[in-house]
Design a protein around this motif. Structure first.
Motif, mmCIF file in Angstrom:
data_model
loop_
_atom_site.group_PDB
_atom_site.id
_atom_site.type_symbol
_atom_site.label_atom_id
_atom_site.label_comp_id
_atom_site.label_asym_id
_atom_site.label_seq_id
_atom_site.Cartn_x
_atom_site.Cartn_y
_atom_site.Cartn_z
ATOM 1 N N ILE A 140 6.463 9.702 -10.035
ATOM 2 C CA ILE A 140 7.668 8.873 -10.164
ATOM 3 C C ILE A 140 8.024 8.244 -8.814
ATOM 4 O O ILE A 140 8.511 7.111 -8.745
ATOM 5 N N ILE A 141 7.761 8.963 -7.705
ATOM 6 C CA ILE A 141 7.993 8.396 -6.374
ATOM 7 C C ILE A 141 7.070 7.199 -6.150
ATOM 8 O O ILE A 141 7.498 6.153 -5.641
ATOM 9 N N LEU A 142 5.825 7.352 -6.535
ATOM 10 C CA LEU A 142 4.878 6.245 -6.404
ATOM 11 C C LEU A 142 5.311 5.042 -7.236
ATOM 12 O O LEU A 142 5.128 3.889 -6.826
ATOM 13 N N ALA A 143 5.908 5.282 -8.385
ATOM 14 C CA ALA A 143 6.391 4.186 -9.229
ATOM 15 C C ALA A 143 7.510 3.419 -8.529
ATOM 16 O O ALA A 143 7.563 2.182 -8.578
ATOM 17 N N PHE A 144 8.418 4.134 -7.851
ATOM 18 C CA PHE A 144 9.500 3.469 -7.126
ATOM 19 C C PHE A 144 8.968 2.695 -5.920
ATOM 20 O O PHE A 144 9.459 1.608 -5.611
ATOM 21 N N VAL A 145 7.989 3.261 -5.234
ATOM 22 C CA VAL A 145 7.360 2.542 -4.116
ATOM 23 C C VAL A 145 6.729 1.246 -4.619
ATOM 24 O O VAL A 145 6.871 0.179 -4.015
ATOM 25 N N SER A 146 6.037 1.344 -5.734
ATOM 26 C CA SER A 146 5.416 0.165 -6.326
ATOM 27 C C SER A 146 6.454 -0.886 -6.676
ATOM 28 O O SER A 146 6.240 -2.086 -6.480
ATOM 29 N N ALA A 147 7.618 -0.456 -7.176
ATOM 30 C CA ALA A 147 8.683 -1.388 -7.545
ATOM 31 C C ALA A 147 9.198 -2.159 -6.327
ATOM 32 O O ALA A 147 9.383 -3.381 -6.385
ATOM 33 N N ALA A 148 9.431 -1.450 -5.223
ATOM 34 C CA ALA A 148 9.932 -2.112 -4.012
ATOM 35 C C ALA A 148 8.927 -3.139 -3.492
ATOM 36 O O ALA A 148 9.296 -4.264 -3.120
ATOM 37 N N LEU A 149 7.659 -2.775 -3.499
ATOM 38 C CA LEU A 149 6.624 -3.694 -3.016
ATOM 39 C C LEU A 149 6.475 -4.898 -3.943
ATOM 40 O O LEU A 149 6.224 -6.017 -3.484
ATOM 41 N N LEU A 150 6.655 -4.693 -5.243
ATOM 42 C CA LEU A 150 6.580 -5.812 -6.180
ATOM 43 C C LEU A 150 7.707 -6.809 -5.956
ATOM 44 O O LEU A 150 7.526 -8.020 -6.126
ATOM 45 N N GLY A 151 8.886 -6.305 -5.591
ATOM 46 C CA GLY A 151 9.997 -7.206 -5.290
ATOM 47 C C GLY A 151 9.685 -8.103 -4.101
ATOM 48 O O GLY A 151 9.963 -9.310 -4.127
ATOM 49 N N LEU A 152 9.103 -7.523 -3.058
ATOM 50 C CA LEU A 152 8.705 -8.307 -1.883
ATOM 51 C C LEU A 152 7.570 -9.266 -2.232
ATOM 52 O O LEU A 152 7.510 -10.386 -1.710
ATOM 53 N N TYR A 153 6.702 -8.830 -3.108
ATOM 54 C CA TYR A 153 5.597 -9.686 -3.589
ATOM 55 C C TYR A 153 6.152 -10.929 -4.289
ATOM 56 O O TYR A 153 5.697 -12.056 -4.044
ATOM 57 N N ASP A 154 7.156 -10.748 -5.145
ATOM 58 C CA ASP A 154 7.772 -11.888 -5.831
ATOM 59 C C ASP A 154 8.433 -12.845 -4.850
ATOM 60 O O ASP A 154 8.356 -14.063 -5.009
ATOM 61 N N ALA A 155 9.096 -12.292 -3.843
ATOM 62 C CA ALA A 155 9.767 -13.140 -2.846
ATOM 63 C C ALA A 155 8.748 -13.977 -2.068
ATOM 64 O O ALA A 155 8.977 -15.171 -1.815
ATOM 65 N N SER A 210 -0.802 -11.008 -1.120
ATOM 66 C CA SER A 210 -1.923 -10.117 -1.410
ATOM 67 C C SER A 210 -1.676 -8.706 -0.886
ATOM 68 O O SER A 210 -2.002 -7.722 -1.554
ATOM 69 N N VAL A 211 -1.102 -8.609 0.319
ATOM 70 C CA VAL A 211 -0.860 -7.288 0.922
ATOM 71 C C VAL A 211 0.131 -6.486 0.077
ATOM 72 O O VAL A 211 -0.123 -5.318 -0.273
ATOM 73 N N PHE A 212 1.261 -7.110 -0.268
ATOM 74 C CA PHE A 212 2.276 -6.402 -1.054
ATOM 75 C C PHE A 212 1.759 -6.065 -2.450
ATOM 76 O O PHE A 212 2.015 -4.972 -2.971
ATOM 77 N N LEU A 213 1.028 -6.990 -3.062
ATOM 78 C CA LEU A 213 0.504 -6.732 -4.407
ATOM 79 C C LEU A 213 -0.513 -5.602 -4.391
ATOM 80 O O LEU A 213 -0.483 -4.713 -5.254
ATOM 81 N N THR A 214 -1.426 -5.611 -3.404
ATOM 82 C CA THR A 214 -2.449 -4.577 -3.328
ATOM 83 C C THR A 214 -1.820 -3.199 -3.149
ATOM 84 O O THR A 214 -2.202 -2.234 -3.828
ATOM 85 N N CYS A 215 -0.853 -3.106 -2.261
ATOM 86 C CA CYS A 215 -0.185 -1.814 -2.027
ATOM 87 C C CYS A 215 0.612 -1.377 -3.254
ATOM 88 O O CYS A 215 0.629 -0.186 -3.611
ATOM 89 N N ALA A 216 1.272 -2.330 -3.922
ATOM 90 C CA ALA A 216 2.042 -2.006 -5.122
ATOM 91 C C ALA A 216 1.131 -1.503 -6.231
ATOM 92 O O ALA A 216 1.437 -0.513 -6.913
ATOM 93 N N ASP A 217 -0.002 -2.174 -6.430
ATOM 94 C CA ASP A 217 -0.934 -1.758 -7.470
ATOM 95 C C ASP A 217 -1.599 -0.426 -7.128
ATOM 96 O O ASP A 217 -1.866 0.393 -8.016
ATOM 97 N N PHE A 218 -1.873 -0.208 -5.834
ATOM 98 C CA PHE A 218 -2.464 1.063 -5.421
ATOM 99 C C PHE A 218 -1.532 2.218 -5.796
ATOM 100 O O PHE A 218 -1.963 3.232 -6.356
ATOM 101 N N ALA A 219 -0.238 2.073 -5.488
ATOM 102 C CA ALA A 219 0.741 3.110 -5.834
ATOM 103 C C ALA A 219 0.847 3.283 -7.343
ATOM 104 O O ALA A 219 0.954 4.400 -7.860
ATOM 105 N N TYR A 220 0.782 2.158 -8.052
ATOM 106 C CA TYR A 220 0.879 2.180 -9.523
ATOM 107 C C TYR A 220 -0.303 2.908 -10.149
ATOM 108 O O TYR A 220 -0.128 3.824 -10.972
ATOM 109 N N PHE A 221 -1.527 2.525 -9.770
ATOM 110 C CA PHE A 221 -2.707 3.162 -10.336
ATOM 111 C C PHE A 221 -2.780 4.645 -9.951
ATOM 112 O O PHE A 221 -3.201 5.484 -10.757
ATOM 113 N N TYR A 222 -2.359 4.954 -8.719
ATOM 114 C CA TYR A 222 -2.361 6.342 -8.278
ATOM 115 C C TYR A 222 -1.397 7.159 -9.143
ATOM 116 O O TYR A 222 -1.695 8.300 -9.526
#
Length: 306
Positions: free
Chosen positions: A3-18, A235-247
């Motif tokens: 669940i922590i990884l899911a929240f990390v992924s959420a924060a990175l996705l927000g920056l990715y959208d911006a 790319s950086v934010f998306l890759t990190c967000a997806d890494f946390a998500y898949f993990y």
């Protein structure tokens, strides 16, 4: 942990959208998306090469397992689903406010939850259902706020693009659970690094074809590309967000319905970026709705900890 990884992924996705919003303002969509897939592929290519050369071994975090062509066909299908979703989403985010894009994207967990309940037989406890209820209400209210900005959902093609991207995003989320579920439980049993690494490479190849055949012949006729440094950050934010998500999905007790819902908490980060950097409107009413989003995220956190 998941669940922590899911929240990390959420924060990175927000920056990715911006970063997407900034990069696409007055810019050609296709080359920006191609560069995104290219940079993501470059990030994962060393792990693929080092794993194939035996310099990374099984059990290490960045190890990419070798798979058969049959397994790669599963990953290729994911690449097609995600790429179509991205193309639709990129065009939508270019023409719509972030504070509208976020709430519509946030409907993905509702679609994912329905799919998870029907396909995977997942169940939610009381706290988690409360979180879902908060989120659904808040997303609906945020979507209504768009009317004050003159965006009529029923008559705006970019809204249709955005909804299409959201539907395919939900399909991709359900498919991810299948890809990484063990073969004993009916899944494909693929590793997260294999899925994340190879689907980016396949997307890069496909976007290269789209770039050459669709954008390149029209590049001098109103579809010019302007380089901006935040394109790399996409790319950086998306890759990190997806890494946390898949993990997160590799944990046996992880629930795709909850992970997907928490990831859509990225709407909070994108909202803040829209307010601070893009001068978007109707923030007071949307802030109340965002409070409901936060309440939903807290309920999900409590429910998953039980």
């Amino acid at each position: 942990m998941w669940i922590i990884l899911a929240f990390v992924s959420a924060a990175l996705l927000g920056l990715y959208d911006a970063c997407k919003k900034y990069s696409l303002r007055g810019n050609a969509v296709i080359p920006v998306l191609f560069l995104n897939t290219l940079f993501c592929s470059v990030i994962f290519l060393p792990a693929i090469v080092l794993s194939a050369a035996g310099m990374l071994s099984e059990g290490e975090t960045f190890y990419v397992e070798p798979w058969s062509w049959h397994a790669h066909s599963y990953i290729l299908l994911k690449s097609v689903i995600v790429l179509i979703s991205w193309i639709l989403g990129y065009f939508a985010i270019k023409h719509l406010p972030l504070t509208i894009v976020g709430p519509v994207n946030a409907t993905r967990p509702v679609m994912t939850i329905v799919g998870a309940l029907l396909i995977y037989g997942e169940s939610l406890n009381g706290w988690q259902w409360a979180g879902v209820a908060f989120a659904v209400v808040s997303f609906y209210l945020l979507s209504r706020s768009g009317r004050k900005e003159g965006i009529r959902f029923a008559h705006n093609r970019w809204i249709y693009f955005l909804v299409g991207a959201a539907v395919l995003g939900a399909v991709s989320g359900l498919y991810d659970k299948f890809l990484m579920a063990s073969t004993d439980s009916g899944g494909a049993g693929l590793g997260r690094m294999s899925v994340q690494g190879w689907y980016n490479i396949y997307q890069c190849v496909m976007m290269g074809i789209v770039l050459w055949t669709v954008w390149w012949p029209r590049r001098l006729h109103g579809h010019r590309f302007v380089w901006r440094w935040p394109i790399i950050l996409i790319s950086v934010f998306l890759t990190c967000a997806d890494f946390a998500y898949f993990y997160a999905l590799t944990f046996p007790d992880s629930m795709i319905s909850v992970v997907s819902m928490v990831r859509r908490g990225s709407v909070v980060v994108s909202f803040m970026c829209g307010a601070l950097f893009f001068g978007e409107k109707n923030l007071r009413g949307k802030a109340v709705d965002l409070a409901l989003v936060l309440a939903g995220m807290v309920c999900l956190w409590i429910g998953s900890a039980q």
